[in-house]
Write a protein that holds these residues in place. Structure first.
Motif, PDB file in Angstrom:
ATOM      1  N   THR A 134       0.857  -1.192   0.000  1.00 27.27           N
ATOM      2  CA  THR A 134       0.000   0.000   0.000  1.00 27.27           C
ATOM      3  C   THR A 134       0.889   1.237   0.000  1.00 27.27           C
ATOM      4  O   THR A 134       1.772   1.372   0.849  1.00 27.27           O
ATOM      5  CB  THR A 134      -0.921   0.027   1.240  1.00 27.27           C
ATOM      6  OG1 THR A 134      -1.742  -1.146   1.227  1.00 27.27           O
ATOM      7  CG2 THR A 134      -1.816   1.255   1.242  1.00 27.27           C
ATOM      8  N   ALA A 135       0.640   2.114  -0.953  1.00 27.87           N
ATOM      9  CA  ALA A 135       1.379   3.374  -1.041  1.00 27.87           C
ATOM     10  C   ALA A 135       0.499   4.505  -0.530  1.00 27.87           C
ATOM     11  O   ALA A 135      -0.737   4.412  -0.566  1.00 27.87           O
ATOM     12  CB  ALA A 135       1.812   3.646  -2.476  1.00 27.87           C
ATOM     13  N   VAL A 136       1.133   5.555  -0.063  1.00 28.39           N
ATOM     14  CA  VAL A 136       0.422   6.765   0.342  1.00 28.39           C
ATOM     15  C   VAL A 136       0.949   7.902  -0.522  1.00 28.39           C
ATOM     16  O   VAL A 136       2.154   8.170  -0.550  1.00 28.39           O
ATOM     17  CB  VAL A 136       0.651   7.085   1.836  1.00 28.39           C
ATOM     18  CG1 VAL A 136       0.002   8.414   2.191  1.00 28.39           C
ATOM     19  CG2 VAL A 136       0.093   5.969   2.699  1.00 28.39           C
ATOM     20  N   LEU A 137       0.039   8.536  -1.247  1.00 26.63           N
ATOM     21  CA  LEU A 137       0.393   9.679  -2.096  1.00 26.63           C
ATOM     22  C   LEU A 137      -0.077  10.949  -1.408  1.00 26.63           C
ATOM     23  O   LEU A 137      -1.265  11.108  -1.122  1.00 26.63           O
ATOM     24  CB  LEU A 137      -0.275   9.547  -3.470  1.00 26.63           C
ATOM     25  CG  LEU A 137      -0.158  10.768  -4.399  1.00 26.63           C
ATOM     26  CD1 LEU A 137       1.295  11.033  -4.786  1.00 26.63           C
ATOM     27  CD2 LEU A 137      -1.029  10.575  -5.637  1.00 26.63           C
ATOM     28  N   MET A 138       0.862  11.819  -1.103  1.00 29.05           N
ATOM     29  CA  MET A 138       0.548  13.150  -0.590  1.00 29.05           C
ATOM     30  C   MET A 138       0.513  14.081  -1.795  1.00 29.05           C
ATOM     31  O   MET A 138       1.486  14.180  -2.533  1.00 29.05           O
ATOM     32  CB  MET A 138       1.603  13.609   0.414  1.00 29.05           C
ATOM     33  CG  MET A 138       1.863  12.654   1.565  1.00 29.05           C
ATOM     34  SD  MET A 138       0.420  12.378   2.594  1.00 29.05           S
ATOM     35  CE  MET A 138       0.197  14.006   3.298  1.00 29.05           C
TER      36      MET A 138
END
Length: 197
Positions: A134-138
């Motif tokens: 799971t990636a988190v894109l800001m």
């Protein structure tokens, strides 16, 4: 006729038929669009009629392609090896048909930065898909969770950073020329390249 010319001739005829079939058109439908008789088009596809330049131009237009694409020869270098950047855990492939575009695979291990000052902005666009994890894109003031097989596309003039949630993840991204240059300029900043998108 040389062997090379004969091979190109056959390839063009196969392309015409394949493009017609892909559109779901009958011989009659393409013939009408190209202002040809159905029998002429059939003979062109079957190699029983000489390919004339004016007909190829008309057929290319009717098939929503260009003459260049219709007659281009197959490239010998179909398979491309990646450029390896072991320091940042990246593999990068250039896209030959689109100079300036590249595909990059990267393993991320760090969460996105807490400090908005560490987010990057530069000209260009990026597209990425999460291969695992799971990636988190800001993106600006917004936070997006991107799970395995989900993708994100965004303009890179928006301040952005990417990291992980709950363990390592792998992403595959497509960068246009400006986005790739933006990341090349950022590489030496010491901000931790795994945190940039």
């Amino acid at each position: 006729m040389t062997q090379e010319t004969g091979e190109l001739d056959g390839l063009v005829r196969k392309r015409i038929r394949a493009l017609r079939v892909a559109q779901g058109w009958s011989l009659e439908e393409l013939a009408t669009r190209a202002n040809l008789s159905q029998s002429s088009l059939s003979r062109i596809e079957n190699g029983q009629r000489r390919l004339a330049l004016d007909q190829l131009v008309t057929l290319a237009r009717a098939l929503d392609t260009t003459l260049d694409q219709l007659v281009e020869t197959a490239a010998d270098d179909v398979v491309t090896s990646p450029m390896i950047d072991g320091t940042h855990g990246r593999l990068r492939w250039a896209i030959k048909a689109e100079p300036g575009m590249s595909v990059m695979r990267q393993r991320l291990t760090e969460p996105p930065p807490d400090n908005p000052a560490r987010m990057r902005a530069h000209p260009g666009r990026e597209w990425l898909v999460v291969l695992s994890g799971t990636a988190v894109l800001m993106l600006g003031h917004r936070r997006f969770r991107i799970q395995t097989n989900q993708a994100a596309e965004f303009p890179t003039m928006m301040p952005h950073a990417i990291g992980v949630e709950g363990g390592p993840c792998e992403i595959l991204g497509i960068f246009d020329r400006d986005a790739r240059r933006g990341h090349q300029r950022d590489t030496g900043t010491g901000d931790g390249d795994t945190q940039g998108a």
